[in-house]
Design a protein around this motif. Sequence first.
Motif, PDB file in Angstrom:
ATOM      1  N   LEU A  56      29.607  26.167  40.776  1.00 43.66           N
ATOM      2  CA  LEU A  56      29.642  26.888  42.048  1.00 43.66           C
ATOM      3  C   LEU A  56      29.985  25.957  43.213  1.00 43.66           C
ATOM      4  N   PHE A  57      29.697  24.682  43.057  1.00 43.02           N
ATOM      5  CA  PHE A  57      29.908  23.729  44.145  1.00 43.02           C
ATOM      6  C   PHE A  57      31.236  22.982  44.054  1.00 43.02           C
ATOM      7  N   ASP A  58      32.090  23.308  43.093  1.00 43.12           N
ATOM      8  CA  ASP A  58      33.361  22.593  42.970  1.00 43.12           C
ATOM      9  C   ASP A  58      34.499  23.284  43.711  1.00 43.12           C
ATOM     10  N   GLY A  59      34.193  24.292  44.465  1.00 43.93           N
ATOM     11  CA  GLY A  59      35.213  24.935  45.290  1.00 43.93           C
ATOM     12  C   GLY A  59      35.622  26.320  44.815  1.00 43.93           C
ATOM     13  N   THR A  60      35.460  26.646  43.550  1.00 42.96           N
ATOM     14  CA  THR A  60      35.802  27.973  43.057  1.00 42.96           C
ATOM     15  C   THR A  60      34.530  28.784  42.900  1.00 42.96           C
ATOM     16  N   ARG A  61      34.395  29.775  43.765  1.00 45.14           N
ATOM     17  CA  ARG A  61      33.190  30.601  43.739  1.00 45.14           C
ATOM     18  C   ARG A  61      33.545  32.038  43.389  1.00 45.14           C
ATOM     19  N   PRO A  62      32.645  32.702  42.693  1.00 45.40           N
ATOM     20  CA  PRO A  62      32.877  34.130  42.442  1.00 45.40           C
ATOM     21  C   PRO A  62      32.844  34.898  43.757  1.00 45.40           C
ATOM     22  N   SER A  63      33.596  35.990  43.823  1.00 41.19           N
ATOM     23  CA  SER A  63      33.584  36.784  45.055  1.00 41.19           C
ATOM     24  C   SER A  63      32.227  37.453  45.259  1.00 41.19           C
ATOM     25  N   ASP A  64      31.533  37.742  44.163  1.00 43.17           N
ATOM     26  CA  ASP A  64      30.200  38.337  44.249  1.00 43.17           C
ATOM     27  C   ASP A  64      29.179  37.303  43.789  1.00 43.17           C
ATOM     28  N   THR A  65      28.910  36.355  44.654  1.00 40.37           N
ATOM     29  CA  THR A  65      28.016  35.252  44.312  1.00 40.37           C
ATOM     30  C   THR A  65      26.594  35.735  44.063  1.00 40.37           C
ATOM     31  N   ALA A  66      26.169  36.775  44.772  1.00 45.40           N
ATOM     32  CA  ALA A  66      24.802  37.280  44.596  1.00 45.40           C
ATOM     33  C   ALA A  66      24.602  37.833  43.183  1.00 45.40           C
ATOM     34  N   THR A  67      25.567  38.581  42.680  1.00 46.92           N
ATOM     35  CA  THR A  67      25.469  39.118  41.321  1.00 46.92           C
ATOM     36  C   THR A  67      25.478  37.987  40.297  1.00 46.92           C
ATOM     37  N   PHE A  68      26.374  37.032  40.504  1.00 54.89           N
ATOM     38  CA  PHE A  68      26.446  35.885  39.607  1.00 54.89           C
ATOM     39  C   PHE A  68      25.118  35.125  39.613  1.00 54.89           C
ATOM     40  N   GLY A  69      24.549  34.912  40.790  1.00 52.67           N
ATOM     41  CA  GLY A  69      23.259  34.232  40.899  1.00 52.67           C
ATOM     42  C   GLY A  69      22.134  35.005  40.229  1.00 52.67           C
ATOM     43  N   GLY A  70      22.168  36.329  40.362  1.00 54.73           N
ATOM     44  CA  GLY A  70      21.154  37.154  39.704  1.00 54.73           C
ATOM     45  C   GLY A  70      21.223  37.046  38.193  1.00 54.73           C
ATOM     46  N   TYR A  71      22.441  37.039  37.665  1.00 53.48           N
ATOM     47  CA  TYR A  71      22.609  36.866  36.224  1.00 53.48           C
ATOM     48  C   TYR A  71      22.178  35.467  35.780  1.00 53.48           C
ATOM     49  N   LEU A  72      22.436  34.459  36.620  1.00 55.88           N
ATOM     50  CA  LEU A  72      21.988  33.100  36.275  1.00 55.88           C
ATOM     51  C   LEU A  72      20.472  33.034  36.178  1.00 55.88           C
TER      52      LEU A  72
END
Length: 121
Positions: A56-72
């Motif tokens: 997530l910190f290398d510059g390419t982030r999902p457009s829906d970071t909240a959903t991705f974070g929830g799944y993580l």
Amino acid sequence: MNGPLSVATIVVALLLAAWYLLRSALDRAPSRLDLLTMTALSALVAVLVVVAVIGLFDGTRPSDTATFGGYLVTTICFAPAATWLAKLEPTRWGSLILGVGAIVLPVLVLRLQQIASVTGA
């Protein structure tokens, strides 16, 4: 998402799921080794999640970071929760809990891959 690490996590989880469900079908309670193998799977999942968070910190982030974070968060918490519940249930149902937990993990990993690939992460 790291391809080989994701594949390894999915394969290990499915193999363990088959083992736990077989033990449940044979009316066997989870053994200490079963709980330890699920803990080892938890460690593998933790490595996968750490790699995803670093991604997530290398510059390419999902457009829906909240959903991705929830799944993580769900992915990293699922195996320890299943282990804890199976430890509380020292019957065949404890083995079933481990089996279901191990079956759900590949689904969560695949969903993380889908979110990352569709959004460019």
